[in-house]
Design a protein around this motif. Structure first.
Motif, PDB file in Angstrom:
ATOM      1  N   LEU A 232      -3.330  -1.920   8.659  1.00  0.00           N
ATOM      2  CA  LEU A 232      -3.053  -1.162   7.447  1.00  0.00           C
ATOM      3  C   LEU A 232      -2.947   0.316   7.806  1.00  0.00           C
ATOM      4  CD1 LEU A 232      -5.532  -2.845   4.931  1.00  0.00           C
ATOM      5  CD2 LEU A 232      -3.079  -3.292   5.207  1.00  0.00           C
ATOM      6  N   LEU A 237      -1.356   2.455   2.815  1.00  0.00           N
ATOM      7  CA  LEU A 237      -1.806   1.102   3.114  1.00  0.00           C
ATOM      8  C   LEU A 237      -0.632   0.146   3.364  1.00  0.00           C
ATOM      9  CD1 LEU A 237      -4.521   2.302   2.253  1.00  0.00           C
ATOM     10  CD2 LEU A 237      -5.059   0.133   1.166  1.00  0.00           C
ATOM     11  N   TYR A 239       1.334  -2.605   5.036  1.00  0.00           N
ATOM     12  CA  TYR A 239       0.708  -3.816   5.557  1.00  0.00           C
ATOM     13  C   TYR A 239       1.536  -4.381   6.696  1.00  0.00           C
ATOM     14  CZ  TYR A 239      -0.745  -8.803   5.256  1.00  0.00           C
ATOM     15  OH  TYR A 239      -1.182 -10.079   5.505  1.00  0.00           O
ATOM     16  N   TYR A 271      -4.116   3.979  11.798  1.00  0.00           N
ATOM     17  CA  TYR A 271      -4.078   2.620  11.275  1.00  0.00           C
ATOM     18  C   TYR A 271      -5.452   1.981  11.456  1.00  0.00           C
ATOM     19  CZ  TYR A 271       1.044   2.927  11.375  1.00  0.00           C
ATOM     20  OH  TYR A 271       2.350   3.305  11.167  1.00  0.00           O
TER      21      TYR A 271
END
Length: 332
Positions: A232, A237, A239, A271
């Motif tokens: 993430l 965020l 994905y 990340y």
């Protein structure tokens, strides 16, 4: 299960605005970082359009997963649920709840939730009712704004990852992102990371599992592999669902101590990596902060070269109640 999935491509759109409620929270508006120029390569799971609500045009292929609540005619909709449960539907292009899904990585639906400051993470597998409603004991561990990701493949369609924000009310103290580190511990296991991600380039990441100083050579299959990795991106965020090289029973892949992945981070920045692995009948999650590109970029925490067990950089449970790093923690 396929061998390594390479995740690439990126064009950052505006954040999702999605109004809906469910039993213990409400959908909130996520905050988007500044837009960046798109890369030319196509993305992996869960691509979407630039308008923040999904699109059928070519721009959708440039986004990483989870940034959109609606994409290619499919929409993630939280629904009312009793306290202590989380429920949702995925509606299709016809506006009806989807009830036909392909099995991917041993499940028809993967639900991943993460708190927006990345201090909490859960990966669960809800059950679907005949009307297309998915239900699971709520994985939202404590107050805060959480991002819920539905990772699925509708029968006859493409693999998608849709995301929506859900707010759990209550007092909240934000937690900074743990510093980058190459080793972490969870429930007596030590996991070390080799390999450095680079923005826009494929990187080989190898995670090695040991216990009490001895390599773990009898990892158990979980979701069709010896390891399951989610990344993430700090901020929006985004994905990235990365799959390992090889699979159990293929005659080449060993059950540890190493689990290797190919991954491409779509942009520079920090990340959070979450490695699920199964041993002794229990699934545990090791967490890392990694940086793609300049380690001095704004918002990137200072690196820790030799983390000490129990510090935020070296532990897999930075948030009390987040369920990760707790002995005996399992997944559904």
């Amino acid at each position: 299960m396929n061998t390594a999935t390479k995740l690439s491509g990126f064009a950052l759109g505006l954040a999702v605005v999605f109004g809906a409620t469910y039993g213990v929270g409400r959908v909130a508006d996520p905050v988007a970082p500044p837009a960046e120029a798109p890369h030319d390569a196509t993305g992996g799971h869960g691509n979407g359009g630039e308008d923040g609500h999904g699109s059928d045009n070519g721009a959708a292929a440039h986004l990483p997963g989870g940034l959109l609540v609606s994409d290619r005619g499919y929409t993630l909709r939280p629904v009312d649920a009793p306290a202590g449960q989380f429920a949702f539907q995925v509606t299709g292009p016809d506006g009806r709840a989807v009830t036909a899904y392909d099995v991917a990585h041993d499940k028809r639906m993967h639900l991943i939730v993460a708190r927006r400051d990345l201090s909490g993470f859960r990966h669960v597998h809800p059950e679907m009712a005949p009307d297309g409603t998915w239900r699971v004991d709520s994985p939202l561990a404590g107050p805060g704004v959480w991002r819920a990701f539905a990772d699925f493949t509708p029968t006859g369609g493409e693999a998608l990852t849709l995301g929506v924000d859900v707010t759990v009310p209550g007092a909240l103290t934000g937690r900074p992102l743990p510093a980058p580190a190459t080793s972490t511990t969870v429930d007596g296991y030590t996991v070390t990371l080799n390999g450095a991600p680079e923005p826009g380039r494929t990187a080989e990441l190898t995670l090695t599992v040991s216990r009490a100083g001895a390599p773990v050579t009898d990892l158990e299959p979980y979701l069709g592999a010896y390891g399951h990795l989610v990344a993430l991106r700090q901020g929006d965020l985004a994905y990235l669902h990365v799959h390992p090289h090889g699979e159990p029973g293929d005659g080449r892949t060993r059950p540890g101590p190493e689990v290797s992945f190919s991954a491409e981070m779509p942009s520079a920045g920090a990340y959070r990596l979450y490695l699920d692995f199964k041993h002794g009948g229990v699934v545990r999650t090791a967490e890392f902060t990694v940086v793609a590109g300049s380690p001095t970029a704004p918002g990137v925490p200072a690196a820790t070269s030799s983390p000490t067990a129990g510090t935020p950089a070296a532990t897999s449970s930075p948030t009390a109640g987040a369920d990760h790093g707790v002995p005996g923690h399992g997944h559904d």
